[in-house]
Design a protein around this motif. Structure first.
Motif, short mmCIF file in Angstrom:
data_model
loop_
_atom_site.label_atom_id
_atom_site.label_comp_id
_atom_site.label_asym_id
_atom_site.label_seq_id
_atom_site.Cartn_x
_atom_site.Cartn_y
_atom_site.Cartn_z
N PRO A 251 26.22 48.87 43.37
CA PRO A 251 26.81 47.57 43.11
C PRO A 251 26.33 46.93 41.81
CG PRO A 251 25.24 47.48 44.93
CD PRO A 251 25.47 48.92 44.65
N ASP A 252 25.07 47.18 41.41
CA ASP A 252 24.61 46.58 40.15
C ASP A 252 25.32 47.20 38.96
OD1 ASP A 252 23.13 48.96 40.80
OD2 ASP A 252 21.69 48.47 39.25
N TYR A 253 25.68 48.47 39.06
CA TYR A 253 26.42 49.11 37.97
C TYR A 253 27.84 48.53 37.89
CZ TYR A 253 28.53 52.67 35.02
OH TYR A 253 29.20 53.31 34.00
N VAL A 254 28.47 48.34 39.06
CA VAL A 254 29.79 47.71 39.08
C VAL A 254 29.70 46.32 38.46
CG1 VAL A 254 31.64 46.85 40.55
CG2 VAL A 254 30.52 49.02 41.10
N GLN A 255 28.64 45.58 38.80
CA GLN A 255 28.48 44.23 38.26
C GLN A 255 28.40 44.24 36.73
OE1 GLN A 255 27.83 40.91 40.15
NE2 GLN A 255 28.77 40.59 38.15
N ARG A 256 27.62 45.16 36.18
CA ARG A 256 27.48 45.21 34.72
C ARG A 256 28.80 45.57 34.07
NH1 ARG A 256 22.69 47.98 36.03
NH2 ARG A 256 23.55 49.98 35.30
N ARG A 257 29.52 46.52 34.64
CA ARG A 257 30.81 46.88 34.08
C ARG A 257 31.82 45.75 34.22
NH1 ARG A 257 31.85 52.33 32.80
NH2 ARG A 257 33.87 51.45 32.19
N LEU A 258 31.74 45.02 35.30
CA LEU A 258 32.63 43.88 35.49
C LEU A 258 32.33 42.78 34.48
CD1 LEU A 258 34.93 42.98 37.41
CD2 LEU A 258 33.18 41.89 38.83
N ASP A 259 31.04 42.53 34.23
CA ASP A 259 30.67 41.56 33.21
C ASP A 259 31.21 41.95 31.84
OD1 ASP A 259 29.32 40.11 35.10
OD2 ASP A 259 27.32 40.77 34.52
N ALA A 260 31.13 43.25 31.54
CA ALA A 260 31.65 43.73 30.26
C ALA A 260 33.15 43.53 30.17
CB ALA A 260 31.30 45.21 30.06
#
Length: 410
Positions: A251-260
């Motif tokens: 989920p933290d990887y999804v969050q970073r990609r979503l922020d980008a």
């Protein structure tokens, strides 16, 4: 609902992954290589150039078997306070026998909007139906894994199914929602809409799926134009593939990609491509059936009423302040420039009201501060339908008024 976002998010409206406060819990890498970005720090396009040159024509929502367009009703009053973006509203008193509107007001009742977390009411209904069918137990317990954890806060390991339903509605817990959604099956939640002929309504994706897709992490979506118009078994198969894509990532990887993605070039039309969707009229019809004709056992009905009452909305209704609400079920949702509030309530004199407010493409990226404005409009519409709901005076105010009246007597 009234808590302000962290300073870094007040202009972003992002979904915060609170799990990151426990450093190192998800320190391992994704189970598969990350897709390459089309630009530095930006996710790949949601739809790749491969596939058909143009999407197929959309199914006719007025075809046989579909609920069709909303009936012609009175226009909703203008929002008492400014609200930006695309707006939709349906507020109706419904006949408890036929579920048809007795009186209603509306704005853009047939426009399609992202549902955000308000869709979780449909997950609750699907859970209760399977409980009655004997296929799940409220005491069944679940573990939190990298695959099933979504964005935001999440429950402890071994939380029961009943407690997950509470967290889903009361706390809007996305991981609790996704566990329940997958437990009953993606198709089971979509069936809640399909069985009612809600042909503009999509409820099939758990929360992590749409965020992973919006972040460019779904190879399934990038390889087809079929998703937006798929129905039936084709939609089920595509949704299962999108869900498998999402579960590959922490989920933290999804969050970073979503922020980008949000930093790069977020577009409102992307929301309509990946989110669960409905119209104000169709979702209000779903709620009328869920709360007035749920076809649940007495035990399941008690469970529904207990949990649904925990959703946000009751305290914001002027009818509540007028001491005129005996039953309530509702939910809100928000996202990047998205805000939704939907629910049902029954008055003391036995009148049944459903409401669905939807906002998309708001000027505000973080939309929770629009809550008061949204309910000002909902309440104005309820007044049009039921008559003016006059809040009861506070006991101290009532006491002061009586004292002032006594002094004024000759």
């Amino acid at each position: 609902m009234a808590v302000s976002p962290p300073p870094g998010l007040r202009n972003k409206g992002r979904y915060v992954l609170l799990a990151l406060l426990a450093a190192g819990v998800w320190a391992c890498r994704p189970t598969s290589p990350a897709p390459q970005s089309t630009a530095r720090g930006a996710p790949a396009a949601l739809v790749a150039s491969a596939g058909p040159s143009a999407p197929p024509p959309a199914p006719d929502p007025n075809r046989q078997g579909c609920l069709g367009d909303a009936p012609t009703v009175t226009a909703a009053p203008p929002p008492p306070q400014p609200l930006s973006g695309e707006l939709g509203l349906w507020v109706a008193e419904v006949d408890p026998a036929t579920l048809r509107p007795l009186r209603a007001v509306a704005q853009n009742p047939d426009r399609v909007f992202p549902l955000a977390s308000t869709y979780k009411q449909a997950v609750l209904w699907a859970v209760l139906r399977q409980f009655d069918a004997g296929t799940l137990s409220p005491n069944e317990r679940f573990k939190i894994t990298r695959e099933n954890q979504s964005l935001g806060a999440y429950p402890f390991d071994n939380t029961s199914l009943k407690d997950l339903s509470v967290r889903m509605i009361r706390n809007s817990d996305n991981t609790a929602t996704d566990i329940l959604h997958r437990r009953v099956g993606l198709k089971a939640v979509q069936n809640v809409a399909d069985e009612l002929g809600l042909c503009r309504t999509r409820l099939i994706l758990p929360t992590k799926d749409w965020w992973a897709a919006q972040a460019g992490l779904s190879d399934t979506l990038k390889g087809t134009h079929r998703w937006d118009t798929a129905t039936g078994e084709e939609r089920v198969k595509l949704a299962e593939a999108i869900d498998a894509d999402a579960q590959r990532y922490r989920p933290d990887y999804v969050q970073r990609r979503l922020d980008a993605y949000f930093d790069a070039d977020a577009k409102p039309e992307d929301d309509l491509h990946v989110h669960n969707l409905s119209t104000p009229y169709e979702f209000a019809a779903l709620l009328a059936h869920e709360y007035l004709r749920p076809r649940l056992s007495p035990q399941a009905l008690r469970w529904q009423r207990e949990v649904a009452a925990m959703g946000f909305g009751r305290s914001a209704l002027r009818a509540t302040a007028a001491d005129n609400v005996t039953l309530f079920g509702g939910k809100g949702g928000n996202g990047w420039r998205i805000l939704t509030y939907t629910g049902y309530f029954k008055t003391k004199d036995g009148r049944n009201v459903v409401y669905a407010f939807m906002q998309h493409g708001a000027d505000q990226t973080y939309t929770m501060p629009n809550t008061r404005r949204a309910f000002a409009w909902i309440n104005a519409a309820v007044d049009e339908v039921l008559g003016q709901q006059v809040p009861k005076p506070h006991p101290l105010e009532e006491k002061d008024e009586k004292a002032a009246a006594g002094k004024a007597r000759p």
